[in-house]
Design a protein around this motif. Structure first.
Motif, PDB file in Angstrom:
ATOM      1  N   ASP A 202       8.690   7.390  -4.833  1.00 57.74           N
ATOM      2  CA  ASP A 202       8.281   6.531  -5.943  1.00 57.74           C
ATOM      3  C   ASP A 202       6.797   6.203  -5.726  1.00 57.74           C
ATOM      4  N   PRO A 203       5.917   7.157  -6.035  1.00 53.96           N
ATOM      5  CA  PRO A 203       4.499   6.977  -5.696  1.00 53.96           C
ATOM      6  C   PRO A 203       3.840   5.791  -6.373  1.00 53.96           C
ATOM      7  N   VAL A 204       4.302   5.425  -7.561  1.00 51.04           N
ATOM      8  CA  VAL A 204       3.696   4.278  -8.248  1.00 51.04           C
ATOM      9  C   VAL A 204       4.002   2.993  -7.479  1.00 51.04           C
ATOM     10  N   ALA A 205       5.268   2.820  -7.105  1.00 48.94           N
ATOM     11  CA  ALA A 205       5.643   1.629  -6.333  1.00 48.94           C
ATOM     12  C   ALA A 205       4.962   1.641  -4.968  1.00 48.94           C
ATOM     13  N   LEU A 206       4.873   2.826  -4.375  1.00 50.92           N
ATOM     14  CA  LEU A 206       4.238   2.929  -3.058  1.00 50.92           C
ATOM     15  C   LEU A 206       2.758   2.555  -3.134  1.00 50.92           C
ATOM     16  N   ALA A 207       2.091   3.033  -4.183  1.00 51.41           N
ATOM     17  CA  ALA A 207       0.657   2.725  -4.339  1.00 51.41           C
ATOM     18  C   ALA A 207       0.455   1.220  -4.497  1.00 51.41           C
ATOM     19  N   THR A 208       1.305   0.594  -5.283  1.00 49.88           N
ATOM     20  CA  THR A 208       1.191  -0.858  -5.504  1.00 49.88           C
ATOM     21  C   THR A 208       1.423  -1.611  -4.197  1.00 49.88           C
ATOM     22  N   TRP A 209       2.469  -1.217  -3.472  1.00 48.26           N
ATOM     23  CA  TRP A 209       2.795  -1.869  -2.203  1.00 48.26           C
ATOM     24  C   TRP A 209       1.659  -1.697  -1.194  1.00 48.26           C
ATOM     25  N   TRP A 210       1.145  -0.479  -1.111  1.00 48.80           N
ATOM     26  CA  TRP A 210       0.092  -0.193  -0.126  1.00 48.80           C
ATOM     27  C   TRP A 210      -1.150  -1.047  -0.381  1.00 48.80           C
ATOM     28  N   ARG A 211      -1.537  -1.162  -1.635  1.00 47.75           N
ATOM     29  CA  ARG A 211      -2.747  -1.925  -1.951  1.00 47.75           C
ATOM     30  C   ARG A 211      -2.560  -3.416  -1.679  1.00 47.75           C
ATOM     31  N   GLY A 212      -1.320  -3.860  -1.560  1.00 46.38           N
ATOM     32  CA  GLY A 212      -1.071  -5.268  -1.260  1.00 46.38           C
ATOM     33  C   GLY A 212      -1.085  -5.584   0.231  1.00 46.38           C
ATOM     34  N   LEU A 213      -1.169  -4.567   1.069  1.00 48.98           N
ATOM     35  CA  LEU A 213      -1.182  -4.799   2.516  1.00 48.98           C
ATOM     36  C   LEU A 213      -2.557  -5.283   2.973  1.00 48.98           C
TER      37      LEU A 213
END
Lengths: 590, 111
Positions: A202-213
């Motif tokens: 789920d690259p969209v969810a992963l991208a969002t999660w990653w940018r929040g780290l």
């Protein structure tokens, strides 16, 4: 005597003392060391005394427990250093952009100052005195403002250096490393890694999660699991590059040591060979810079040296796909492996430079070779192994499987894209066009698709294949393009297919030139037309009539081979098979 | 009298390989730190980088040497661990995973 106080020139903004690419290289070296230390520390910790045992005599006497504890200090220190170096590089890139802006403003302002001074000198009388004084006052205010901004730039550069120096000095002893290891806020990577694994697919969810780290969390995860972060579709390309370069450095360091000790296993030998090819390929372009950021132009977006039957996988971009206006993804064909990287990168760079020259916006050009391309020869009856691989396994399986991996990769690029969605073009050459065809048929989210030297795609028409624009480069004297209609699928160069065939030239008829006809799509008019498609300059593409159209006559494969060699059709076919097979490992069918 | 460490051969072999791999990996890491890139960095930054890298290169080099020493303590002959006395056996036991910390050290007679 009247006086007009024209301001003095604004002095130039100083050059950066440290370069963004230098900070990148420092961070890469630190990451490679951190990856190694974490690997060892993790293995030791896995067989160490559990935490509840505490500081007992037994635990103290247990070697792996003490070893894990000792290395944890180094791990924490390296994490701090990596994070600081990465932050330093980012600040330098920002400073470079600001410097470019200040330089443009300074050049313009100084020109205006010169113009005013010249007018004042050339003017007789005081008729324009009020105007001159008003302009001079305005220029003086702007010059003062610009001097303040340049001074602030200098302070910010000094702060960036001071912060890095302070960070490094804070952990430059074993005792300080041990303190950092127990400091509050140290990232816990186990939970982060579990979350990252769960979000794969789920690259969209992963991208969002990653940018929040937090940055420290991203860095800790990157050095703990470089193979995971570096190949996670949806993680920003710059972060994937950092992870993959760190993993690459660690592989080179470790397996070189083991090679020198004579301990390499066969699998490790392949990994070292693939890693060396990737490192050599990147080294060829290490002097190229992104003009906007001063960072290395190349991005290592995928690095899987142990996959694909030992051939390894790799994806390298010229430019950052996350920020570019136009992005292309090249999919090479037969015998694609890490060893063929350098030659393929030359083609991708040629395309990148041609697309940039179209001046239709920023461009990133990706060479994607992270799939298991087939080995073997479809034409040589004396090569049963090659026929088996190509016919029974490669045709239905490897192109489809490669297409799925390509789809995941492109989905990742879409997810990590910043700003307005990029204009995205996928390009498949030779067997890579068949792989691309399978991805397109499964809904690959691209705007344009280019099929070069295609032996066939899995749809009878462009409309059935994809909703994207379909462009076809197919030389009539390229024998591979005459395989269409066979097991690899339909010839996209035919009128019935309905794609836009662009000018490539027909190629030479001499037998010795047939290979060159297949491998020269990234040259001449063909390259120019592909670049126009990539840059969105469709109006500049020059067309060529499709096969089967009134003015699109051509030879069949046997006719071509006979005409080129003078031999019988059957003999020519067999010869061509041997020739194709022999040339493939040397860069022929890519 | 011979001394036996009552642990499967595979565990012993894996322990040796694990220490050996740790040595190789740390060896590569300290060498990289020792030649850390400072190209394109100011003199001030380069000095700080060296000031950070040198002690950690030394530390990792020492750790690599320790791991190599541990690996070399496992000497095999005909798929059997060579042990000369109880003290050595107990020392080797301390190099095994924590799960094997209670492995028996026994003295047996005969070859």
């Amino acid at each position: 005597m009247t006086i007009v106080h024209v301001p003095a020139h604004v002095p130039a903004c100083p050059l950066l003392d440290s370069q963004p690419a230098g900070a990148q290289d420092l961070a890469t070296d630190l990451r490679a060391a951190a990856v190694a230390v974490k690997n060892v520390q993790g293995r030791a910790a896995a067989v160490a005394a559990p935490a509840w045992v505490g500081d007992t005599a037994d635990a103290h006497a247990h070697a792996a427990t003490g070893f894990a504890h000792r290395l944890d200090a180094g791990e924490a220190a390296l994490d701090r250093a990596v994070t600081a170096a990465d932050r330093f590089g980012e600040r330098l890139a920002g400073l470079l952009g600001r410097r470019d802006d200040l330089t443009v403003r300074r050049t313009g302002l100084n020109a205006e100052i010169d113009a005013l001074a010249a007018e004042v000198v050339a003017t007789v009388g005081d008729d324009r005195l009020a105007e001159f004084r008003q302009r001079a006052a305005q220029l003086t205010a702007r010059a003062d403002d610009l001097r303040v901004r340049i001074a602030a730039w200098g302070h910010d550069e000094a702060d960036a250096e001071a912060d890095l120096v302070a960070a490094l000095r804070s952990v430059d002893t074993a005792a300080e490393g041990a303190t950092a290891a127990v400091a509050p806020g140290r990232p816990e990577t186990a939970d982060l890694a579990r979350r990252l694994r769960a979000l794969r697919g789920d690259p969209v969810a992963l991208a969002t999660w990653w940018r929040g780290l937090r940055r420290a969390e991203q860095e800790a995860l990157t050095t703990e699991h470089p193979e995971l972060v570096g190949n996670a579709d949806g993680v920003p390309v710059a972060d994937r590059d950092e992870a993959n370069r760190g993993g690459l450095g660690r592989d080179l360091d470790l397996y070189t040591r083991r090679e020198e000790d004579g301990q390499l296993t066969h699998r490790e030998e392949r990994i070292l060979a693939n890693a060396t090819h990737v490192a050599d390929g990147l080294a060829d372009y290490r002097d190229l810079r992104d003009t906007a950021t001063g960072t290395h132009l190349t991005e290592l977006i995928a690095y899987t040296p142990g996959l694909h039957s030992g051939d390894g996988g790799v994806a390298v971009s010229f430019g950052d796909p996350d920020t570019a206006d136009h992005v292309s993804v090249n999919v090479p064909g037969l015998s694609t492996e890490s060893a063929s990287l350098s030659g393929n990168l030359d083609k991708t760079l040629a395309l990148h430079q041609a697309a940039v020259a179209d001046d239709r916006g920023s461009v990133a050009s990706v060479h994607w070779a992270d799939y298991d391309a087939p080995s073997g020869n479809p034409l040589d009856p004396s090569d049963p192994f090659g026929q088996l691989d190509f016919g029974a396994v490669a045709l239905p399986g490897k192109a489809e499987a490669g297409g799925e991996r390509l789809s995941d990769f492109v989905d990742g690029l879409r997810a990590s894209d910043e700003g307005a969605p990029a204009h995205l073009t996928a390009i498949g050459h030779s067997y890579g066009s068949t792989t691309l065809g399978h991805a397109l048929a499964a809904g690959l989210p691209v705007d344009d698709a280019v099929l070069l030297g295609s032996p066939g795609v899995p749809a009878a028409t462009a409309g059935e294949l994809t909703a994207a624009g379909v462009w076809v480069g197919s030389k009539d004297r390229d024998p591979v393009t005459l395989l269409g209609g066979g097991p690899l699928g339909h010839d996209p160069a035919t009128a019935g297919f309905g794609g836009t065939r662009f000018e490539t030239g027909d190629g030479e008829l001499r037998a010795g030139e047939l290979l060159a006809n297949h491998t020269s799509y990234f040259e001449g008019s063909s390259l120019a037309n592909v670049a126009h498609v990539v840059a969105g300059a469709d109006d500049e593409v020059t067309a060529q009539p499709p096969r089967g159209a009134d003015d699109g006559s051509h030879l069949t494969l046997p006719e071509l081979l006979v005409a080129s060699s003078g031999a019988s059709a059957a003999h020519g076919l067999a010869e061509a098979g041997v020739w194709l097979w022999e040339q493939a490992p040397f860069g022929g069918l890519r | 009298m011979a001394v036996i460490l009552d642990v499967p051969y595979a565990v012993l072999r894996a322990a040796r390989e694990s220490w050996d791999l740790a040595s190789d990996e740390l060896d590569g890491a300290w060498r990289r730190l020792a030649r850390l890139s400072t190209a394109g960095l100011s003199a001030t930054v380069a000095a700080a980088v060296r000031g950070f890298a040198e002690p950690w290169a030394d530390e990792l080099k020492a750790a690599a040497g320790l791991a190599a020493g541990h690996a070399e303590e496992f000497v095999f002959f005909h798929r059997r661990l060579v042990i000369v006395d109880r003290a050595q056996a107990e020392g080797l036991r301390a190099l095994l995973p924590w799960a094997d910390r209670d492995a028996a050290v026994r003295e047996v007679s005969g070859p």
